[in-house]
Structures are given as structure tokens and as C-alpha cells.
Motif scaffolding. Structure first.
Motif, PDB file in Angstrom:
ATOM      1  N   CYS A   1      -5.321   1.321 -20.798  1.00 33.05           N
ATOM      2  CA  CYS A   1      -5.964   2.089 -19.739  1.00 33.05           C
ATOM      3  C   CYS A   1      -4.964   2.554 -18.689  1.00 33.05           C
ATOM      4  CB  CYS A   1      -7.065   1.247 -19.081  1.00 33.05           C
ATOM      5  SG  CYS A   1      -6.449  -0.295 -18.379  1.00 33.05           S
ATOM      6  N   CYS A   2      -5.480   3.366 -17.796  1.00 37.47           N
ATOM      7  CA  CYS A   2      -4.696   3.916 -16.698  1.00 37.47           C
ATOM      8  C   CYS A   2      -5.371   3.467 -15.401  1.00 37.47           C
ATOM      9  CB  CYS A   2      -4.690   5.440 -16.834  1.00 37.47           C
ATOM     10  SG  CYS A   2      -3.719   6.253 -15.583  1.00 37.47           S
ATOM     11  N   PRO A   3      -5.027   2.252 -14.908  1.00 38.18           N
ATOM     12  CA  PRO A   3      -5.746   1.698 -13.752  1.00 38.18           C
ATOM     13  C   PRO A   3      -5.287   2.312 -12.428  1.00 38.18           C
ATOM     14  CG  PRO A   3      -4.138   0.110 -14.549  1.00 38.18           C
ATOM     15  CD  PRO A   3      -4.034   1.313 -15.434  1.00 38.18           C
ATOM     16  N   THR A   4      -5.883   3.440 -12.082  1.00 34.79           N
ATOM     17  CA  THR A   4      -5.524   4.120 -10.838  1.00 34.79           C
ATOM     18  C   THR A   4      -6.743   4.186  -9.923  1.00 34.79           C
ATOM     19  OG1 THR A   4      -6.058   6.280 -11.800  1.00 34.79           O
ATOM     20  CG2 THR A   4      -3.758   5.577 -11.903  1.00 34.79           C
ATOM     21  N   ARG A   5      -6.450   4.317  -8.638  1.00 34.44           N
ATOM     22  CA  ARG A   5      -7.485   4.594  -7.650  1.00 34.44           C
ATOM     23  C   ARG A   5      -7.036   5.802  -6.855  1.00 34.44           C
ATOM     24  NH1 ARG A   5     -11.158   0.285  -7.004  1.00 34.44           N
ATOM     25  NH2 ARG A   5     -10.430  -1.767  -7.678  1.00 34.44           N
ATOM     26  N   ARG A   6      -8.017   6.466  -6.242  1.00 34.40           N
ATOM     27  CA  ARG A   6      -7.676   7.608  -5.380  1.00 34.40           C
ATOM     28  C   ARG A   6      -7.253   7.080  -4.012  1.00 34.40           C
ATOM     29  NH1 ARG A   6      -9.044  12.205  -7.855  1.00 34.40           N
ATOM     30  NH2 ARG A   6     -10.682  12.137  -9.429  1.00 34.40           N
ATOM     31  N   SER A   7      -6.225   7.692  -3.450  1.00 31.34           N
ATOM     32  CA  SER A   7      -5.757   7.298  -2.116  1.00 31.34           C
ATOM     33  C   SER A   7      -5.443   8.574  -1.333  1.00 31.34           C
ATOM     34  CB  SER A   7      -4.494   6.447  -2.236  1.00 31.34           C
ATOM     35  OG  SER A   7      -3.396   7.262  -2.597  1.00 31.34           O
ATOM     36  N   MET A   8      -4.995   8.397  -0.098  1.00 26.97           N
ATOM     37  CA  MET A   8      -4.622   9.562   0.720  1.00 26.97           C
ATOM     38  C   MET A   8      -3.506  10.365   0.033  1.00 26.97           C
ATOM     39  SD  MET A   8      -6.563   9.261   3.383  1.00 26.97           S
ATOM     40  CE  MET A   8      -5.877  10.066   4.829  1.00 26.97           C
ATOM     41  N   LYS A   9      -2.694   9.657  -0.769  1.00 29.66           N
ATOM     42  CA  LYS A   9      -1.574  10.320  -1.447  1.00 29.66           C
ATOM     43  C   LYS A   9      -1.959  10.778  -2.857  1.00 29.66           C
ATOM     44  CE  LYS A   9       1.863   7.550   1.016  1.00 29.66           C
ATOM     45  NZ  LYS A   9       2.789   6.418   0.914  1.00 29.66           N
ATOM     46  N   GLY A  10      -3.248  10.846  -3.147  1.00 29.98           N
ATOM     47  CA  GLY A  10      -3.682  11.263  -4.483  1.00 29.98           C
ATOM     48  C   GLY A  10      -3.907  10.058  -5.383  1.00 29.98           C
ATOM     49  N   GLU A  11      -3.802  10.268  -6.681  1.00 29.20           N
ATOM     50  CA  GLU A  11      -4.071   9.209  -7.650  1.00 29.20           C
ATOM     51  C   GLU A  11      -2.873   8.265  -7.730  1.00 29.20           C
ATOM     52  OE1 GLU A  11      -5.461   8.758 -12.320  1.00 29.20           O
ATOM     53  OE2 GLU A  11      -4.663  10.657 -11.613  1.00 29.20           O
ATOM     54  N   ARG A  12      -3.115   6.965  -7.493  1.00 30.94           N
ATOM     55  CA  ARG A  12      -2.015   5.997  -7.513  1.00 30.94           C
ATOM     56  C   ARG A  12      -2.414   4.722  -8.246  1.00 30.94           C
ATOM     57  NH1 ARG A  12      -0.309   4.279  -2.041  1.00 30.94           N
ATOM     58  NH2 ARG A  12       1.471   3.360  -3.114  1.00 30.94           N
ATOM     59  N   ASP A  13      -1.399   4.004  -8.701  1.00 26.46           N
ATOM     60  CA  ASP A  13      -1.570   2.713  -9.371  1.00 26.46           C
ATOM     61  C   ASP A  13      -2.421   1.787  -8.488  1.00 26.46           C
ATOM     62  OD1 ASP A  13      -1.130   0.076 -10.344  1.00 26.46           O
ATOM     63  OD2 ASP A  13       0.823   0.639 -11.136  1.00 26.46           O
ATOM     64  N   ALA A  14      -3.473   1.216  -9.064  1.00 24.62           N
ATOM     65  CA  ALA A  14      -4.379   0.338  -8.296  1.00 24.62           C
ATOM     66  C   ALA A  14      -3.631  -0.843  -7.685  1.00 24.62           C
ATOM     67  CB  ALA A  14      -5.503  -0.167  -9.211  1.00 24.62           C
ATOM     68  N   TRP A  15      -2.614  -1.343  -8.385  1.00 20.58           N
ATOM     69  CA  TRP A  15      -1.833  -2.470  -7.873  1.00 20.58           C
ATOM     70  C   TRP A  15      -0.977  -2.036  -6.679  1.00 20.58           C
ATOM     71  CZ3 TRP A  15      -0.353  -6.738  -6.114  1.00 20.58           C
ATOM     72  CH2 TRP A  15       0.967  -7.219  -6.123  1.00 20.58           C
ATOM     73  N   ALA A  16      -0.364  -0.847  -6.762  1.00 17.10           N
ATOM     74  CA  ALA A  16       0.463  -0.354  -5.647  1.00 17.10           C
ATOM     75  C   ALA A  16      -0.390  -0.178  -4.389  1.00 17.10           C
ATOM     76  CB  ALA A  16       1.127   0.965  -6.031  1.00 17.10           C
ATOM     77  N   ILE A  17      -1.603   0.311  -4.567  1.00 17.36           N
ATOM     78  CA  ILE A  17      -2.503   0.511  -3.414  1.00 17.36           C
ATOM     79  C   ILE A  17      -2.866  -0.838  -2.793  1.00 17.36           C
ATOM     80  CG2 ILE A  17      -4.831   1.241  -2.732  1.00 17.36           C
ATOM     81  CD1 ILE A  17      -4.562   3.555  -4.721  1.00 17.36           C
ATOM     82  N   GLU A  18      -3.215  -1.814  -3.652  1.00 17.30           N
ATOM     83  CA  GLU A  18      -3.597  -3.128  -3.122  1.00 17.30           C
ATOM     84  C   GLU A  18      -2.405  -3.853  -2.486  1.00 17.30           C
ATOM     85  OE1 GLU A  18      -6.140  -5.870  -4.720  1.00 17.30           O
ATOM     86  OE2 GLU A  18      -7.638  -4.438  -5.427  1.00 17.30           O
ATOM     87  N   ALA A  19      -1.228  -3.707  -3.093  1.00 12.65           N
ATOM     88  CA  ALA A  19      -0.039  -4.407  -2.588  1.00 12.65           C
ATOM     89  C   ALA A  19       0.315  -3.943  -1.174  1.00 12.65           C
ATOM     90  CB  ALA A  19       1.136  -4.185  -3.532  1.00 12.65           C
ATOM     91  N   ALA A  20      -0.030  -2.692  -0.870  1.00 13.29           N
ATOM     92  CA  ALA A  20       0.311  -2.119   0.439  1.00 13.29           C
ATOM     93  C   ALA A  20      -0.720  -2.467   1.511  1.00 13.29           C
ATOM     94  CB  ALA A  20       0.428  -0.599   0.313  1.00 13.29           C
ATOM     95  N   ARG A  21      -1.822  -3.108   1.080  1.00  9.04           N
ATOM     96  CA  ARG A  21      -2.921  -3.351   2.007  1.00  9.04           C
ATOM     97  C   ARG A  21      -2.967  -4.819   2.427  1.00  9.04           C
ATOM     98  NH1 ARG A  21      -7.892  -2.760  -1.057  1.00  9.04           N
ATOM     99  NH2 ARG A  21      -7.397  -0.567  -1.316  1.00  9.04           N
ATOM    100  N   GLU A  22      -3.239  -5.055   3.687  1.00  9.41           N
ATOM    101  CA  GLU A  22      -3.404  -6.439   4.166  1.00  9.41           C
ATOM    102  C   GLU A  22      -4.550  -7.106   3.404  1.00  9.41           C
ATOM    103  OE1 GLU A  22      -2.084  -8.712   6.503  1.00  9.41           O
ATOM    104  OE2 GLU A  22      -0.414  -7.308   6.313  1.00  9.41           O
ATOM    105  N   GLY A  23      -4.324  -8.320   2.928  1.00 13.83           N
ATOM    106  CA  GLY A  23      -5.401  -9.045   2.256  1.00 13.83           C
ATOM    107  C   GLY A  23      -5.737  -8.515   0.872  1.00 13.83           C
ATOM    108  N   GLY A  24      -4.840  -7.678   0.323  1.00 20.39           N
ATOM    109  CA  GLY A  24      -5.054  -7.158  -1.034  1.00 20.39           C
ATOM    110  C   GLY A  24      -4.703  -8.214  -2.069  1.00 20.39           C
ATOM    111  N   ALA A  25      -4.734  -7.839  -3.351  1.00 16.59           N
ATOM    112  CA  ALA A  25      -4.431  -8.779  -4.430  1.00 16.59           C
ATOM    113  C   ALA A  25      -2.986  -9.267  -4.315  1.00 16.59           C
ATOM    114  CB  ALA A  25      -4.655  -8.107  -5.774  1.00 16.59           C
ATOM    115  N   ASP A  26      -2.752 -10.514  -4.744  1.00 19.99           N
ATOM    116  CA  ASP A  26      -1.403 -11.093  -4.690  1.00 19.99           C
ATOM    117  C   ASP A  26      -0.533 -10.627  -5.843  1.00 19.99           C
ATOM    118  OD1 ASP A  26      -1.992 -12.512  -2.430  1.00 19.99           O
ATOM    119  OD2 ASP A  26      -2.635 -14.306  -3.511  1.00 19.99           O
ATOM    120  N   ASN A  27      -1.152 -10.201  -6.927  1.00 22.05           N
ATOM    121  CA  ASN A  27      -0.355  -9.786  -8.089  1.00 22.05           C
ATOM    122  C   ASN A  27      -1.078  -8.669  -8.841  1.00 22.05           C
ATOM    123  OD1 ASN A  27      -2.252 -10.991 -10.008  1.00 22.05           O
ATOM    124  ND2 ASN A  27      -1.494 -12.952  -9.246  1.00 22.05           N
ATOM    125  N   ALA A  28      -0.345  -8.062  -9.770  1.00 22.99           N
ATOM    126  CA  ALA A  28      -0.879  -6.921 -10.505  1.00 22.99           C
ATOM    127  C   ALA A  28      -2.112  -7.300 -11.324  1.00 22.99           C
ATOM    128  CB  ALA A  28       0.197  -6.333 -11.411  1.00 22.99           C
TER     129      ALA A  28
END
Length: 224
Positions: free
Chosen positions: A111-138
Motif C-alpha cells: 500500500c501507499c500509506p499517505t495522508r493529506r497535509s498542508m504540503k499535499g500528499e505525504r507519508d503518514a509516518w512523516a506527518i505523525e513524526a512531526a506532530r506532538e504526541g504522534g506515533a513513536d514509530n512508523a
């Protein structure tokens, strides 16, 4: 609804390589998109996956059409060079049974695990890693992404990432980098119709590029 068929199409790996290069494709996903849609149409194969087994190449997919229906369509529309790539005589189909609520079933999903963000379509892990209280790992980020997409149809019981890389691919002439992740696990089906819709439509985006096809496998042993 319509009967869903699981389709298997043998592919000649060398001919596929020559065909892709001859058409100017730089990446496998874009070449597969053109091949599957060019031969079977946009509604021919709903979600599919390419298996490159070194010696054995094949496309698996879900279709509303029978094997005969797909072959008839391809014989009318496929270019002769494409018929060197895919083996229409070897195309096989299996009607999928309904999978009733309460069934534990295993899955294997590229699969292609992406979410939409202000910067367009991005890796769901990259989005969570940049957020306070997001997931600890991919793996946690991808589990959350997967659960969000299957929750109407099933509950996730076991989950693991078995392969993870970034694919450089082209979409509508633009080069983009997308996560290319293979996950496995077990789900408990809650709603048979919703689960069938998930199989037909694929999980996540880029189904017409060979991502998101839910291949079923035996369930993991139950956690005691």
C-alpha cells in the motif's frame, strides 16, 4: 452486488521490461497503470498487485468481470506488443465467496500509506513524526492509517510491517516520492458488504497503480 472475481494474469518479465522501456516509462508503477488500464479499461480490474518473483511475474487483481469477459475485452483492445507481455491464455479467475461478519481472516497488502497535509500528499509516518504526541514509530503510524481505512468493515487484530521503502514515481507527468509499504496481519470482519467493497476498491490511494489490493491469507494464530 456484482460478483467479485480474483484474477491471476501471468506476465512475461523480460517482455514487460522491453515494453516499459520502449514506451518511455521510468518506473514500474506508471508502466503497470498504463498496461492494466490500456488492456482492460478503467473499470476492468478494480484493485491489483504486481508480483515480481524473480522468475515468475504475475498480476493479481479483483474484477467484476469473469475471466472470459476480461479476455474478450483485451483481445479487442490490446496492442499486439502488449500480448507478448501478458498471457491472456493463462488468465485465471476465482469467484470470491462472501466473507461473513465474525470471520477472522489474514491479509497481505502492498500500500501507499499517505495522508493529506498542508504540503499535499505525504507519508503518514512523516506527518505523525512531526506532530506532538504522534506515533513513536512508523509501524504505529501505519497501523493507525490502516485502521482508519478498514474500521467500517473490520477490526484489526494483528499487524506488522514486512517491507518499507520509498518509491519515486510519476503521476500525470509529475515526479513524486511515495511510501511503498507491505503490511500483513489479521482482521475480524464486522460487515460483509463493507469488507467486499474494501477488496474491490483497495485500501488507500493509487489503486490503479498497483497499490492497496487486499490479498487474503490464513489468519495468524490467536493470541492466547
Amino acid at each position: 452486488g456484482a460478483m467479485t472475481n480474483l484474477i491471476h494474469i501471468p506476465v512475461n518479465g523480460k517482455a514487460f521490461g522491453r515494453w516499459s522501456a520502449g514506451r518511455g516509462f521510468k518506473d514500474e508503477q506508471a508502466a503497470l497503470h498504463a498496461l492494466v488500464i490500456g488492456v482492460f479499461g478503467r473499470d476492468g480490474i478494480r484493485s491489483f498487485r504486481f508480483h515480481d518473483g524473480g522468475q515468475v511475474f504475475a498480476i493479481y487483481g479483483y474484477s467484476d468481470l469473469s475471466a472470459e469477459g476480461l479476455v474478450t475485452r483485451a483481445r479487442m483492445t490490446a496492442a499486439p506488443d502488449v500480448l507478448d507481455v501478458i498471457d491472456l491464455d493463462g488468465l485465471r479467475a476465482k469467484p470470491m465467496p462472501e466473507i461473513p461478519a465474525g470471520t477472522r481472516i489474514g491479509f497481505d497488502l502492498r500500500c501507499c500509506p499517505t495522508r493529506r497535509s498542508m504540503k499535499g500528499e505525504r507519508d503518514a509516518w512523516a506527518i505523525e513524526a512531526a506532530r506532538e504526541g504522534g506515533a513513536d514509530n512508523a509501524e504505529d503510524a501505519y497501523l493507525r492509517w490502516f485502521s482508519d481505512r478498514v474500521s467500517a468493515a473490520s477490526d484489526v487484530e494483528t499487524f506488522r510491517v514486512v517491507r518499507r521503502q520509498t518509491a519515486e514515481t510519476s503521476r500525470k507527468g509529475r515526479k513524486i516520492k511515495l511510501p511503498d509499504v507491505t503490511i500483513q496481519g489479521t482482521v475480524l470482519v464486522k460487515d460483509a458488504e463493507a469488507f467486499e467493497a474494501l477488496m474491490r476498491g483497495g485500501v488507500g490511494r493509487h489503486a490503479s497503480y498497483g497499490m492497496g489490493m487486499l490479498l487474503l491469507r490464513p489468519a495468524d494464530p490467536e493470541m492466547i
